[in-house]
Enzyme design. Structure first.
Site, PDB file in Angstrom:
ATOM      1  N   GLU A  59       6.279   2.114   3.609  1.00  0.00           N
ATOM      2  CA  GLU A  59       5.642   2.413   4.884  1.00  0.00           C
ATOM      3  C   GLU A  59       5.495   3.909   5.123  1.00  0.00           C
ATOM      4  O   GLU A  59       4.482   4.366   5.663  1.00  0.00           O
ATOM      5  CB  GLU A  59       6.434   1.789   6.043  1.00  0.00           C
ATOM      6  N   HIS A  70      -5.426  12.473   9.884  1.00  0.00           N
ATOM      7  CA  HIS A  70      -5.418  12.744  11.320  1.00  0.00           C
ATOM      8  C   HIS A  70      -5.243  14.225  11.618  1.00  0.00           C
ATOM      9  O   HIS A  70      -5.706  14.709  12.652  1.00  0.00           O
ATOM     10  CB  HIS A  70      -4.330  11.912  12.013  1.00  0.00           C
ATOM     11  N   SER A 199      -5.982   0.639   1.044  1.00  0.00           N
ATOM     12  CA  SER A 199      -5.204  -0.244   0.183  1.00  0.00           C
ATOM     13  C   SER A 199      -3.742   0.190   0.122  1.00  0.00           C
ATOM     14  O   SER A 199      -2.930  -0.456  -0.521  1.00  0.00           O
ATOM     15  CB  SER A 199      -5.786  -0.285  -1.246  1.00  0.00           C
ATOM     16  N   ASP A 204      -0.265  -0.761  12.726  1.00  0.00           N
ATOM     17  CA  ASP A 204       0.922  -0.871  13.559  1.00  0.00           C
ATOM     18  C   ASP A 204       0.577  -1.019  15.037  1.00  0.00           C
ATOM     19  O   ASP A 204       1.385  -1.526  15.806  1.00  0.00           O
ATOM     20  CB  ASP A 204       1.806   0.381  13.395  1.00  0.00           C
ATOM     21  N   ASP A 216      -5.128  -5.684   2.893  1.00  0.00           N
ATOM     22  CA  ASP A 216      -5.478  -6.558   1.772  1.00  0.00           C
ATOM     23  C   ASP A 216      -4.227  -7.281   1.302  1.00  0.00           C
ATOM     24  O   ASP A 216      -3.109  -6.914   1.658  1.00  0.00           O
ATOM     25  CB  ASP A 216      -6.156  -5.791   0.628  1.00  0.00           C
ATOM     26  N   THR A 218      -2.736  -7.568  -1.562  1.00  0.00           N
ATOM     27  CA  THR A 218      -1.882  -7.064  -2.643  1.00  0.00           C
ATOM     28  C   THR A 218      -0.645  -6.365  -2.111  1.00  0.00           C
ATOM     29  O   THR A 218       0.263  -6.059  -2.871  1.00  0.00           O
ATOM     30  CB  THR A 218      -2.643  -6.059  -3.533  1.00  0.00           C
TER      31      THR A 218
END
Length: 369
Positions: A59, A70, A199, A204, A216, A218
């Site tokens: 994460e 950003h 990917s 969140d 996705d 995976t």
């Protein structure tokens, strides 16, 4: 200059050109082409162990990659033409002025990774702008099948807050998103390349109830509570499979969350997966559909385009000539080859083909239901 004189000095120029670059030896015997890059090996060791949980593609990786965008996208040529401050681009302002910029609606949720990263930058006495881009590049290197990203160091800590409303949001129209990206000097194709980052991403805050939903199938991690910061198995497209580009073109018929579709979300093709409205629209828009489709089964092309777009983004507002190339500090990602395939239970009839000038590749489905 006479020919005889030119011939006389030619061996000198050839000798200079043939002189190898002097390698600098850094901590633990590691080498780099520039001694000023040595500090980044120490930063690398620290964040791999203490930010990325021992070098996982988890994460913190997707949050760090999100932060590179950003911070950098706070850049507007249009505002400059109007005589206003157009933002400093990849300058670390989102970390310098986190109390201001993390309050922008499109930056919802980035305060956690800003707070997690800031102590590392201060500890190693590197600029916030440099650290944000370095952490993003290192994080991506933890993901098997990812390209090795460029990293240039030397950004100043002198900056000011980015103007508001420069970060595109998932509920924005394709026209609005393309206009915003063009204002930041990115073409539609470069935008599509940047979206390969999805990917290694998860949502969140589009639907907080299903915090951590991937884009996705995976990305092998379960839905987590908003207090969790652990994710296993998150990865970029494998060496011959780009699931985000394929699966975004599958017909959506699932509402992932218990409270229905949220702002910025459209129906997903698979349970446990969330599709952003912007991704679904860009995959099907006449301007971007063919570029999107081109990445479905061509990982090499995607990796090349993604790396180039990320390199451009990482120096928005900067002068490349004033920066130092420390790319050799970034680890080389491990390969991860897999033939592109449809998720189990899906067929070619589930693909919503949007590129009208190129045939869609024929794919088989994974076993199972």
């Amino acid at each position: 200059m006479q020919l005889k004189s030119l011939v006389a000095i030619l061996p000198f120029f050839l000798a200079v050109a043939a002189t190898p670059v002097q390698q600098a030896t850094c901590s633990n015997g590691r080498t780099t082409a520039n001694a000023q890059c040595c500090v980044w090996f120490d930063v690398l060791d620290d964040i791999q162990e203490n930010l990325f949980d021992g070098g996982e593609c988890g994460e913190e990786v997707h949050e760090s990659l999100r932060l590179t965008f950003h911070d950098a996208i706070g850049f507007s040529e249009l505002l400059k033409l109007q005589g206003k401050f157009g933002g400093g681009g990849a300058d670390g302002s989102i970390m310098h002025f986190s109390d201001i910029e993390t309050a922008f609606p499109a930056n919802n949720g980035v305060d956690d990774i800003v707070d997690a990263q800031r102590p590392f930058a201060i500890k190693h006495q590197v600029s916030f702008g440099d650290f944000i881009q370095f952490a993003g590049a290192v994080g991506v290197s933890n993901c098997p099948g990812a390209p090795r990203l460029e990293f240039l160091a030397g950004r100043s800590n002198v900056t000011q807050p980015s103007p508001p409303d420069l970060v595109p949001e998932p509920q924005d129209s394709v026209v609005k998103i393309l206009a915003r990206m063009a204002d930041a000097t990115f073409s539609p194709n470069e935008l599509v390349a940047l979206l390969a980052s999805h990917s290694v991403a998860a949502q969140d805050h589009v639907d907080p109830i299903i915090h951590g939903s991937p884009f996705d199938s995976t990305q092998d991690f379960s839905i987590r509570s908003s207090t969790s910061r652990s994710a296993k198995g998150l990865r970029l497209p494998t060496a011959s499979s780009n699931p985000i580009f394929l699966q975004t073109l599958l017909q959506g018929d699932v509402i992932p969350g218990p409270d229905g579709l949220q702002v910025g979300e459209v129906k997903s093709p698979l349970q446990g997966e969330l599709r952003l409205q912007s991704d679904g629209a860009l995959a099907r828009h006449p301007i971007t559909a063919c570029e999107w489709q081109s990445f479905v089964n061509d990982q090499s092309r995607m990796a090349t385009k993604f790396r180039a777009a990320m390199s451009k983004m990482a120096i928005l507002g900067q002068k490349r000539s004033a920066l130092i190339d420390c790319s050799d500090v970034i680890p080389v990602p491990k390969p991860n080859a897999k033939t592109p395939s449809l998720p189990a239970g899906k067929t070619m009839h589930d693909i919503e083909k949007s590129c009208l000038i190129k045939p869609f590749p024929t794919l088989s489905a994974d076993p199972g239901e």
